[in-house]
Design an enzyme around this catalytic site. Structure first.
Site: not given
Ligand code: FES
Length: 147
Positions: A33, A103
């Site tokens: 991400c 996360c």
């Molecule tokens: Fe990357 Fe939450 S979406 S840490």
């Protein structure tokens, strides 16, 4: 979708910032991400974590879990801080939606990286602490991940 505690720690994160001359600093990322987390620990000569701050370039769940994680490690010994796992942090936040569980790994790994940095600087060994990853997905089998 999010618990009140998650919303509270997201809207009002505790311990944001950095510690100058910190005893240990740890940075980890999540290549999937692109989020990054850095944790600073101020540890006294008795091995007690007096202060803990974090900075993140991350999503709301990463902010909330880091905020809670910093609250949980403060006042603990470095050994006790090892118990502050992503599971413990999620429990303290009354849970996270399943897609956001990864996360919370950023906070746990960043704490471990900061503890590792402290241990290396002081030539000590923290039981159960393994060399941290720079990315939470390091070493994982890509095929097995589902998003
Ligand atoms: Fe990357 Fe939450 S979406 S840490």
């Amino acid at each position: 979708m999010y618990s009140e505690k998650v919303m509270d720690h997201f809207s009002n994160p505790r311990n944001v910032g950095e510690i100058e001359g910190a005893s240990g600093v740890g940075t980890v990322g999540n290549a999937k991400c692109g989020d990054i987390m850095r944790i600073y620990l101020d540890i006294d000569e008795d091995g007690i974590i007096n202060d803990c701050k974090f900075k993140t370039f991350g999503c709301g769940a990463a902010v909330a879990t880091s905020s809670m994680a910093t609250e949980l490690v403060k006042g603990k010994t470095v050994q006790e801080a090892m118990q502050v796992t992503n599971k413990a942090v999620m429990e303290a936040l009354d849970g996270l939606p399943p897609v956001k569980v990864h996360c919370s790994l950023l906070a746990e790994e960043a704490i471990h990286a900061a503890l590792w940095d402290y241990a290396e600087k002081n030539g000590i060994v923290i039981e159960g602490l393994e060399k941290p990853k720079s990315d939470v997905h390091e070493g994982e089998d890509e095929e097995e991940e589902e998003y």
